[in-house]
Design a protein around this motif. Structure first.
Motif, PDB file in Angstrom:
ATOM      1  N   PHE A 179       0.829  -1.209   0.000  1.00 44.61           N
ATOM      2  CA  PHE A 179       0.000   0.000   0.000  1.00 44.61           C
ATOM      3  C   PHE A 179       0.863   1.257   0.000  1.00 44.61           C
ATOM      4  N   ASN A 180       1.920   1.270   0.815  1.00 41.21           N
ATOM      5  CA  ASN A 180       2.785   2.448   0.852  1.00 41.21           C
ATOM      6  C   ASN A 180       3.427   2.705  -0.504  1.00 41.21           C
ATOM      7  N   CYS A 181       3.901   1.630  -1.104  1.00 42.45           N
ATOM      8  CA  CYS A 181       4.600   1.755  -2.383  1.00 42.45           C
ATOM      9  C   CYS A 181       3.645   2.287  -3.459  1.00 42.45           C
ATOM     10  N   CYS A 182       2.439   1.768  -3.497  1.00 43.05           N
ATOM     11  CA  CYS A 182       1.465   2.195  -4.511  1.00 43.05           C
ATOM     12  C   CYS A 182       0.956   3.606  -4.230  1.00 43.05           C
ATOM     13  N   GLN A 183       0.714   3.889  -2.969  1.00 38.08           N
ATOM     14  CA  GLN A 183       0.166   5.206  -2.622  1.00 38.08           C
ATOM     15  C   GLN A 183       1.179   6.310  -2.924  1.00 38.08           C
ATOM     16  N   ARG A 184       2.468   6.024  -2.613  1.00 39.07           N
ATOM     17  CA  ARG A 184       3.516   7.014  -2.873  1.00 39.07           C
ATOM     18  C   ARG A 184       3.627   7.339  -4.345  1.00 39.07           C
ATOM     19  N   ARG A 185       3.334   6.372  -5.163  1.00 36.86           N
ATOM     20  CA  ARG A 185       3.419   6.575  -6.610  1.00 36.86           C
ATOM     21  C   ARG A 185       2.119   7.089  -7.204  1.00 36.86           C
ATOM     22  N   GLY A 186       1.102   7.233  -6.378  1.00 34.88           N
ATOM     23  CA  GLY A 186      -0.161   7.764  -6.871  1.00 34.88           C
ATOM     24  C   GLY A 186      -0.999   6.762  -7.637  1.00 34.88           C
ATOM     25  N   HIS A 187      -0.781   5.472  -7.392  1.00 41.05           N
ATOM     26  CA  HIS A 187      -1.558   4.466  -8.114  1.00 41.05           C
ATOM     27  C   HIS A 187      -2.867   4.150  -7.388  1.00 41.05           C
ATOM     28  N   PRO A 188      -3.992   4.175  -8.067  1.00 41.90           N
ATOM     29  CA  PRO A 188      -5.218   3.634  -7.479  1.00 41.90           C
ATOM     30  C   PRO A 188      -5.038   2.133  -7.255  1.00 41.90           C
ATOM     31  N   ILE A 189      -5.619   1.614  -6.181  1.00 39.14           N
ATOM     32  CA  ILE A 189      -5.421   0.195  -5.866  1.00 39.14           C
ATOM     33  C   ILE A 189      -6.750  -0.512  -5.627  1.00 39.14           C
TER      34      ILE A 189
END
Ligand SMILES: [Zn+2]
Length: 325
Positions: free
Chosen positions: A284-294
């Motif tokens: 979650f941290n990795c995706c959120q930092r990159r601005g990716h919807p998950i």
């Protein structure tokens, strides 16, 4: 212990042209738990876990009861974006061959058809939530062993593949990444997207686990029997940033399987409850930092104590809300 993340600090991220910046609105969830199936005595699939995950999410304050919605049936056109017409007909009409039924691992019933159709739609809805709110959750799904023309390993339809194809068809995304951390390889998903450079399939799984003939994902990381938290998390941290950089996804689908747990009856890895939670937090941290919807799906979980399965899935939801709001 800390793991070095392959997301480098200060690395410029290219945000998807499809997506406006999304505020971190409260996440909601989709549950098809009411659509249960009657299984023969002694059947290995823990169908009861879905209602318990719903209850667990409410009990832990992750979602209010009114934040959890029930999906409709998936549309036929969406199913056929991934599955062959013959296979969809066979599931809908109950004409699977005995061999197909054995491979699937479930006896066919109208209940199975209904559960499968509603569960697929849960992932489609969660994917739409991710695009509008940043994150979406199906409290089921992650049926990654389903191929275009057959189901296997308790997976009827490939919900994640259908959701990706539906969003592409609607022009809402072009590229997607699948982060599959269930203990079993996402063989159906790998097969479906084998020739599609727009969908990056990443699977970390037990080398000794089903399926015994693995498909080729864009990236497969197979772990030896008994691999523990430190091995798993170091490998994940070393690769996830590179996966996302290569995938340049408009949306990420996460299969948060509970079966890498050391007490799992099928899984051959040995992660702890804390290790699984750290796994989720890292994704979650990795995706959120990159601005990716998950989009989060539950995938497998067969621990001896059903409470452990529910705890692992509930922790995933807690971590999602902590990171994505
Ligand atoms: Zn699994």
């Amino acid at each position: 212990m800390r793991w070095r993340c392959s997301c480098k600090a200060g690395e410029p991220f290219s945000l998807s042209p499809f997506l406006p910046f999304f505020p971190h609105s409260p996440v909601r969830a989709w549950s098809s738990a009411r659509f249960t199936i009657d299984l023969p005595p002694g059947h290995r699939f823990p169908i009861g876990k879905y209602a318990m995950i719903r209850q667990g999410a409410i009990a832990h304050g992750v979602f209010g009861g009114s934040d959890i919605h029930e999906p409709e049936r998936a549309d036929r056109w969406a199913l056929e974006l991934v599955h062959t017409r013959r296979y969809v007909d066979a599931v809908v009409e109950g004409t699977l061959s005995p061999q197909e039924t054995r491979r699937l691992g479930f006896p066919w019933s109208e209940q199975l058809r209904e559960r499968s159709l509603h569960t697929v739609q849960g992932t489609v809805e969660a994917a739409r939530d991710a695009l509008s709110m940043g994150a979406g959750v199906n409290l089921a799904g992650g049926t990654h062993h389903a191929f275009a023309d057959h189901g296997e390993g308790f997976c009827v339809f490939n919900d994640v593949a259908i959701a990706i194809r539906a969003l592409q068809q609607e022009g809402r995304v072009r590229r997607a990444a699948i982060v599959d951390l269930d203990v079993h390889q996402g063989n159906g998903t790998a097969g479906i997207f084998a020739d599609d450079p727009d969908v990056f399939t990443f699977s970390m799984h037990g080398a000794g686990n089903f399926p015994f003939r693995k498909e080729q994902s864009a990236l497969d990381l197979a772990l030896p029997d008994g691999a523990e938290d430190s091995t798993f998390l170091a490998l994940l941290a070393a690769h996830l940033g590179d996966v996302l950089a290569a995938a340049r996804p408009d949306v990420v689908f996460y299969l948060a399987g509970a079966d890498p747990y050391r007490e799992d009856r099928f899984g051959r890895l040995a992660l702890s409850l804390e290790g699984l939670r750290a796994r989720d937090a890292h994704v979650f941290n990795c995706c959120q930092r990159r601005g990716h919807p998950i989009v989060v799906t539950m995938a497998g979980g067969y621990a001896r104590a059903l409470d452990d399965v529910v705890n692992i899935h509930t922790n995933t939801l807690v971590e999602l809300r902590r990171v994505y709001g």
